[in-house]
Write a protein that holds these residues in place. Structure first.
Motif, mmCIF file in Angstrom:
data_model
loop_
_atom_site.group_PDB
_atom_site.id
_atom_site.type_symbol
_atom_site.label_atom_id
_atom_site.label_comp_id
_atom_site.label_asym_id
_atom_site.label_seq_id
_atom_site.Cartn_x
_atom_site.Cartn_y
_atom_site.Cartn_z
ATOM 1 N N VAL A 218 -1.294 -2.187 -10.775
ATOM 2 C CA VAL A 218 -2.172 -1.362 -9.941
ATOM 3 C C VAL A 218 -3.430 -2.153 -9.605
ATOM 4 O O VAL A 218 -4.146 -2.587 -10.509
ATOM 5 N N VAL A 219 -3.670 -2.327 -8.309
ATOM 6 C CA VAL A 219 -4.843 -3.075 -7.869
ATOM 7 C C VAL A 219 -5.933 -2.125 -7.374
ATOM 8 O O VAL A 219 -7.121 -2.340 -7.592
ATOM 9 N N GLU A 220 -5.497 -1.069 -6.695
ATOM 10 C CA GLU A 220 -6.450 -0.039 -6.243
ATOM 11 C C GLU A 220 -5.782 1.323 -6.360
ATOM 12 O O GLU A 220 -4.555 1.433 -6.255
ATOM 13 N N GLY A 221 -6.615 2.346 -6.528
ATOM 14 C CA GLY A 221 -6.073 3.693 -6.631
ATOM 15 C C GLY A 221 -5.616 4.001 -8.049
ATOM 16 O O GLY A 221 -6.026 3.337 -9.001
ATOM 17 N N SER A 222 -4.775 5.000 -8.191
ATOM 18 C CA SER A 222 -4.313 5.338 -9.534
ATOM 19 C C SER A 222 -2.878 5.845 -9.499
ATOM 20 O O SER A 222 -2.410 6.394 -8.511
ATOM 21 N N VAL A 223 -2.217 5.635 -10.602
ATOM 22 C CA VAL A 223 -0.798 5.959 -10.719
ATOM 23 C C VAL A 223 -0.590 6.805 -11.974
ATOM 24 O O VAL A 223 -1.173 6.528 -13.021
ATOM 25 N N GLU A 224 0.220 7.830 -11.828
ATOM 26 C CA GLU A 224 0.519 8.697 -12.969
ATOM 27 C C GLU A 224 1.882 8.341 -13.545
ATOM 28 O O GLU A 224 2.860 8.225 -12.806
ATOM 29 N N LEU A 225 1.922 8.163 -14.849
ATOM 30 C CA LEU A 225 3.204 8.024 -15.530
ATOM 31 C C LEU A 225 3.557 9.381 -16.120
ATOM 32 O O LEU A 225 2.733 10.004 -16.801
ATOM 33 N N PHE A 226 4.758 9.851 -15.833
ATOM 34 C CA PHE A 226 5.142 11.167 -16.339
ATOM 35 C C PHE A 226 6.604 11.163 -16.740
ATOM 36 O O PHE A 226 7.349 10.243 -16.399
ATOM 37 N N VAL B 277 -2.631 5.330 -14.908
ATOM 38 C CA VAL B 277 -2.884 3.892 -14.866
ATOM 39 C C VAL B 277 -3.900 3.598 -13.768
ATOM 40 O O VAL B 277 -3.735 4.044 -12.636
ATOM 41 N N ARG B 278 -4.943 2.886 -14.117
ATOM 42 C CA ARG B 278 -5.999 2.538 -13.157
ATOM 43 C C ARG B 278 -6.142 1.026 -13.057
ATOM 44 O O ARG B 278 -5.722 0.301 -13.957
ATOM 45 N N PRO B 279 -6.770 0.560 -11.975
ATOM 46 C CA PRO B 279 -6.921 -0.889 -11.794
ATOM 47 C C PRO B 279 -7.748 -1.497 -12.924
ATOM 48 O O PRO B 279 -8.641 -0.844 -13.433
ATOM 49 N N ILE B 280 -7.522 -2.768 -13.273
ATOM 50 C CA ILE B 280 -6.338 -3.487 -12.854
ATOM 51 C C ILE B 280 -5.451 -3.570 -14.070
ATOM 52 O O ILE B 280 -5.839 -4.172 -15.067
ATOM 53 N N ASN C 9 0.839 -1.196 0.000
ATOM 54 C CA ASN C 9 0.000 0.000 0.000
ATOM 55 C C ASN C 9 0.871 1.242 0.000
ATOM 56 O O ASN C 9 1.872 1.300 0.704
ATOM 57 N N PHE C 10 0.477 2.206 -0.773
ATOM 58 C CA PHE C 10 1.241 3.449 -0.838
ATOM 59 C C PHE C 10 0.334 4.639 -0.573
ATOM 60 O O PHE C 10 -0.819 4.638 -1.010
ATOM 61 N N PRO C 11 0.847 5.626 0.125
ATOM 62 C CA PRO C 11 0.114 6.888 0.273
ATOM 63 C C PRO C 11 0.165 7.656 -1.048
ATOM 64 O O PRO C 11 0.871 7.252 -1.972
ATOM 65 N N GLU D 293 -3.264 8.895 -5.606
ATOM 66 C CA GLU D 293 -4.054 8.753 -4.395
ATOM 67 C C GLU D 293 -3.532 7.521 -3.651
ATOM 68 O O GLU D 293 -2.582 6.894 -4.109
ATOM 69 N N LYS D 294 -4.135 7.216 -2.522
ATOM 70 C CA LYS D 294 -3.775 5.973 -1.859
ATOM 71 C C LYS D 294 -3.906 4.835 -2.875
ATOM 72 O O LYS D 294 -4.901 4.758 -3.590
ATOM 73 N N ALA D 295 -2.898 3.984 -2.938
ATOM 74 C CA ALA D 295 -2.937 2.966 -3.982
ATOM 75 C C ALA D 295 -2.386 1.643 -3.460
ATOM 76 O O ALA D 295 -1.519 1.612 -2.585
ATOM 77 N N LYS D 296 -2.916 0.587 -3.999
ATOM 78 C CA LYS D 296 -2.439 -0.764 -3.684
ATOM 79 C C LYS D 296 -1.838 -1.375 -4.936
ATOM 80 O O LYS D 296 -2.489 -1.438 -5.973
#
Lengths: 232, 232
Positions: B54-62, B75-78, B34-36, B100-103
């Motif tokens: 990515v299992v939950e939350g979202s991740v930005e590629l930049f 990137v959004r689940p899954i 889990n990440f903040p 956001e908080k992400a798993k």
DNA sequence: CGTTCAATTGATCAGCGTCAAACTAGGTGG
DNA sequence: CCACCTAGTTTGACGCTGATCAATTGAACG
């Protein structure tokens, strides 16, 4: 097909590891064909029936929308194009036209897919090739979004300089209007950009380029492996 | 690792065809973490030791260059990211941060490469995935080079509309400044672009979007499968 | 309640595209 | 061999798109 030396093809990273039998099968259905300049080989949206390999000459990949057109890449010997579309039997996202007289090998896409299914080495070589293509386009997107047009041009010149083996004088090898489109600018703008780069030791004569102050050009261009290195 | 349901992972196109043994092997070394928000998971240029999912939350590629930064994707689940770099053991071309908080599930890249070598189904699934990624970036390049910023925004809204299942009211699901960067414009400009689109029946309230005249918006946007269709 | 950061708005400006015209080069046909 | 034609390239003038700067508003969070 026998008329051409297949060794060079065989030695392409894409084919070098595959089984002899499968390479044979792939080449049995292949066409070797000559094209005059300005022939549209593929139209955006087509389902391509062939994997194309440029043996001689050069091919432009371009895309259109709403009556606008942009150059996406120039393909030179010896390399393949529209691999992804041919493998997935998906519509081509780019059109292709010959820029000059060109010699192509056309491998029927059905054969490519068939061999892909049975030859595991080939499948892995495809991964390497696609990964390279993917990373190439990512770099190109970074180039477009993070740099101004003059910075893109400066980096392009440095790239050509490196590709020439470090020569200070080399040729653009494309029409300027296509270079402009590739770099995401108009021909007029490219012409002015070249003038701007005179202050950085760039001398243009037709397609001929001379770099008289690499250091200042590099200071401007700030090339980085993560955008400009064709390997990596 | 057992704490999470692996079924969903197993059903990803990337993993669904592979042998049970190999999937087991891949998951044995996996971390669930889990990440903040706002954690930088990967820095451009890193050799990534893990394939990320990515299992939950979202991740930005930049990506960054010369003190500038641009959003490449969200990137959004899954789904997995940096597959190409992990497979080829190459430096990452993009950075990644949690929005956001992400798993996330982290699969050691060495394991991914090992399984890739022995599992032929997995190797072929990787081809499909990479081909999709590649074609996605090509579309994105066409979007950037062939369209003005307002046209890009209009098409983005239509894409969200379609993705929502055809709703006329939906959420942007990203901060506007990131959307702006993704579309290759400044936040100020995006704000003005939204105003311009009011004339085409677009109503914005925070992240909420309402489309009151789809037809006129489509007339402006001229969406096409060869740029905007996520499949194909 | 105050701090922080996103979002908006206005004013200004630079980069770049558009339009038009002149110039050049390469190729064709007389 | 030369005249001509076509298309690429260059140059100048102009205008639009979109970036920058600055200030304000608004919303989230401790």
């Amino acid at each position: 097909m026998r008329s051409i030396d297949l060794t060079e093809i065989r030695e392409l990273p894409l084919f070098t590891d595959m089984a002899d039998d499968n390479f044979e099968q792939l080449m049995r259905g292949a066409y070797l064909q000559n094209f005059p300049p300005q022939v549209e080989l593929i139209s955006e949206g087509d389902h391509s029936d062939f994997l194309h390999i440029v043996v001689e000459g050069s091919v432009e990949l371009f895309a259109s929308w709403n009556n606008r057109e942009t150059t996406m890449a120039t393909v030179r010997p010896i390399s393949a194009f529209i691999l992804a579309a041919a493998l997935k039997d998906a519509p081509c996202l780019m059109s292709a036209r010959t820029l000059e007289k060109a010699k192509l090998i056309l491998l029927p896409a059905v054969d490519v897919r068939a061999v892909f299914e049975i030859d595991n080495s080939f499948a892995r070589a495809v991964v390497t090739e696609l990964a390279q293509c993917y990373r190439g386009v990512i770099k190109s997107t970074k180039n477009l979004k993070l740099r101004t047009s003059i910075e893109r041009l400066a980096n392009q010149l440095i790239k050509l300089h490196v590709r020439s083996g470090g020569l200070l004088e080399f040729s653009l090898n494309v029409e300027k209007k296509r270079l402009a489109s590739y770099l995401g600018m108009t021909p007029e703008n490219l012409s002015r950009a070249f003038k701007t780069l005179q202050a950085y030791g760039v001398i243009i004569d037709g397609q001929n380029v001379k770099l008289t102050d690499i250091q200042s050009l590099k200071d401007l261009a700030k090339p980085t492996a993560l955008i400009d290195d064709p390997k990596s």
